[in-house]
Structure formats: C-alpha cells, structure tokens
Design an enzyme around this catalytic site. Sequence first.
Site, short mmCIF file in Angstrom:
data_model
loop_
_atom_site.label_atom_id
_atom_site.label_comp_id
_atom_site.label_asym_id
_atom_site.label_seq_id
_atom_site.Cartn_x
_atom_site.Cartn_y
_atom_site.Cartn_z
N ASP A 188 -22.84 -26.84 -7.38
CA ASP A 188 -24.07 -26.18 -7.82
C ASP A 188 -23.94 -25.80 -9.29
OD1 ASP A 188 -26.45 -24.14 -7.65
OD2 ASP A 188 -26.35 -25.03 -5.66
N ASP A 214 -20.62 -8.85 -3.03
CA ASP A 214 -20.61 -9.47 -1.71
C ASP A 214 -19.74 -10.72 -1.63
OD1 ASP A 214 -22.38 -7.47 -1.09
OD2 ASP A 214 -24.17 -8.73 -1.23
N HIS A 249 -28.32 -19.95 -9.64
CA HIS A 249 -28.57 -20.68 -8.40
C HIS A 249 -27.34 -20.74 -7.49
CE1 HIS A 249 -29.81 -24.19 -5.91
NE2 HIS A 249 -31.03 -23.75 -6.14
N ASN A 306 -38.18 -29.89 -1.98
CA ASN A 306 -39.38 -29.08 -1.75
C ASN A 306 -40.64 -29.77 -2.26
OD1 ASN A 306 -37.48 -27.06 -0.98
ND2 ASN A 306 -37.24 -26.54 -3.14
N ALA A 346 -29.53 -36.52 -0.65
CA ALA A 346 -29.81 -36.27 0.77
C ALA A 346 -30.20 -37.54 1.52
CB ALA A 346 -30.93 -35.23 0.90
N SER A 377 -32.91 -25.33 -0.85
CA SER A 377 -31.64 -24.88 -1.44
C SER A 377 -31.03 -23.76 -0.62
CB SER A 377 -31.87 -24.37 -2.86
OG SER A 377 -31.82 -25.40 -3.80
#
Length: 465
Positions: free
Chosen positions: A74, A83, A112, A230, A242, A295
Amino acid sequence: MHPAISRTARLPRAAASALLALVLAASCLGLGLCSAPAAQADEWRDKQYWLAESGITKAWEVSKGAGVKVAVIDSGVDAEHPDLKGAVAGGYDASGSGRPDGQQGVGMKPEHGTLVATMLAGRGHQPASPSPSPSASPTAAPANPAPDGIVGVAPEAQILSVSTWLGSTNPSGKSDQDQIPEAVRWAVDNGARVINISLGSTTPQWPQSWDAAFLYAEQKDVVIVAAAGNRVGGNIQVGAPATIPGVLTVAGLDRQGAASVDASSQGISIGVAAPAENLLGGLPGGGYAEWAGTSGSTPIVAGVAALIRSKWPSMSAEQVINRIVSTAKDAGAPGKDPLYGFGVLNAEAALKDTVPEAAGNPLGSIAEWIRVHRRGNLATPAPLPTTDVPSAVPTLPEATVPAAEPPSQRDSAIGASVVIGFGVLFVAIVGAAAIQLRRAARNPALPGEDADTGATEAVETGPIT
C-alpha cells in the site's frame, strides 16, 4: 479505485489502450475522512459493525491470527499509531521514495496504508488513565477495561508494511510495473502468509512484468487478497491486479448487505463480498477516519485468511481461499455471480464449518494462465536483485511452468478476462468487427435502417440496483 491518475512507463503503441496506472482503491470515497480530532477513540471502536455482522467476533473463539504475517502492499503504514503498537513486524519501501522500512506514508494518499492496516490487525489501546481525585479509591476497577480504538479482524497477526508510490508522479521514477512485482517478491521472501493489495487499476490487463512475481507467490503458497475497485472511482469492471487468476478478489457491500452502488465494481473474478461502507480506520499520527470502498473490504477478508492460517498452519493457500468462498452466504443470482462472487463473507463459518477439500484454487491458477496465454520459454524468471531487498532469500531456482518472455512490440499485456482456450477466437472476432465497422463507415445506414455491420448488441452497464 480512482480513475487512472498517474501514467506508468510508456508501453508500445499497440498496447497503449492497455496502459496500466495503479491507484489506491478507495481514495475518493474514503477521503471525506471524518477524522474529528476531538472524538474519543472508543466512539470509533463502537462503530465497527462488521466485526459482529460478518461473524468475526464469533470467529475469534477459534483464532485471532497469532503467528501469521500479513503484508500490506500500500502507501506505507504508521507503526506508531496507538492501535498498531506491536503489530508491525517490519517492512520495505518498493517505491524508492520513502523510508527503507516502508513505515512512512508515500504517494497521493499517504494515509491509506494505515487505514488498511488498522482494519486488518489493529490492537486497540487502553484508555489513558485520568489523574486520580483525592476521594478516588486506588483499588477501583477502571470504568472501561476494554481497549479503545480500532480492533482489526486479526488482532494478533503481524503486519509487514510494503510501501508503494501510486496515484501521482513518483520522485524516484519507479513505475507500478516495477514496484508491484518487487513488493510481492519481498513480501513472499520475508514470511508473508497473506498479502493484502487494496489498490488497482481501471483495466483488467496487467503488465507481463508481473507474471513471474504472482507465479512466485502462488508457488510459495501465499494467499493474495485484492480489492475489486469502486464504481464511483471509475471502475465499473474489476481491474488488475484483482483479475489475476488465483487472487481472492473482494467486492463491496452497503450497510444493508447489498452490493454497494458506489463502493464496489463487478466482474467474473470476484470471489467474495464484504462490508465497504461506513468503515473506520486509523490515520497516521494517531487519528481516526470514516471511509468507504473495497480498499476497506479487502483487509476484512485478508484478516479472515490470517485467522484461518493461524488455526491451520499447514493448510494450503488454495484451501484457505476455498474455505472462505465455500462458506460465504449466497447472494444475488444463485451460485457465483459478478456482483457477489460466491457470496457474502461469513467469518464464523469459515473458521468453524467442516469444508471438503477442493481439487484446486476455485479462483484459478496464474501458473495455468501463463502456460496457456503467454508465449514463453523454459527459462527461469529473472530474480529480483537481492542487494536491493534486505533479508530476501534467493527466489525459486526454476519455474514449474514456462516463464514469460520480455514484452514484445506486439504483445505487452493480455487481459485476464479472456477465457482460457478462446484467445484465437477472440482475435478473429475483433478483426472481423473492425472490417465490418470500416464497411459501415463507407456505407452508413439510413435512419430507421439496419446497417450490415455484424456488430453485436451493446449491453448497458448501469448502476447496481
């Protein structure tokens, strides 16, 4: 996915229409980013509806992903986010423009990668203890002992951050044709059992330069999970990577559990669907954001793959993918379809159901695709120079299928949507159509008449209803 923004290195003229420009798969959707710095972290934690609705909290009764490394290819991951403390086990910069450890945001959307990583393997964090008042009991239990912040799908898995520069001009000059195979190989060589790719393109085609890297991952038994893209970003159809056979492609759902009109696309390579709207993730520097897009769907599914690989360490990648798709809840048209794939993710069933062993990866094999579609030879794929990849081990000594030749002037990329065995027929149809179109141009039909063009009926591809 956004429409293509940055150009890759120039391809031959014959392949200009197949130019691949990769972008982060949900940027436009997610970056209304409701980052609200004054908000309490536990307010974001309480909104992670997908943990229960996708069966993830029930799956945690079996596994939380311990011992599994997941590579996030990414824009880079901020390992200092509250976190993600202890979650990031290393990394690498494939862009040539970031920190060597891949833990600096780069490219058009530097935040991102942190959004993706927190959804995948966030640990949450303990709330800051307020200063005790004089009357407070020193033995009193905290008001909220549960962690605040984002808890990922696989909160005990480890992240490998592999940073890439996409969506704008890369200062180093490295294109996606160079970065993506380098990133995949590094991830495989450094112990990733799952690779999350929340990026993509507006074309189903991929450069031939990618073949050997994805083949290498397949031969090394690594699960690759990628975003479908998207519609609102220009991806009506699924784009590469993909579309690569064997990759687990993730479509997006709205809050009602239906295929998202904006935050998803469609295509025959889709394997499973997962939530894509009203998602929450962490921002570099410790903030939080609401976002949307495949994503965010992708790390949900990649996290489930990590849970499975932790529970059954010896299970093959193809059986991990089979377990996810075969336990999905059928949606849309009966059986596999281009909106939901095999259905809606059911993490609890994927971890608890008895699943018969599959004969192979239900989403295909890049090895078989290369054998059929690339005019290759028996040479070994050129290994990535390990001097540029810290701690990488040598790549496979030889490929088990013919390796791809360097792109020719006539053929530098072939679309994954071509059905195996029909390549020659496809070329013939395209040639015939071109002849008929030229004939029609010379002899146009009158209004109301049917031109003898031999063209097939156009199929409108509209919004999902």
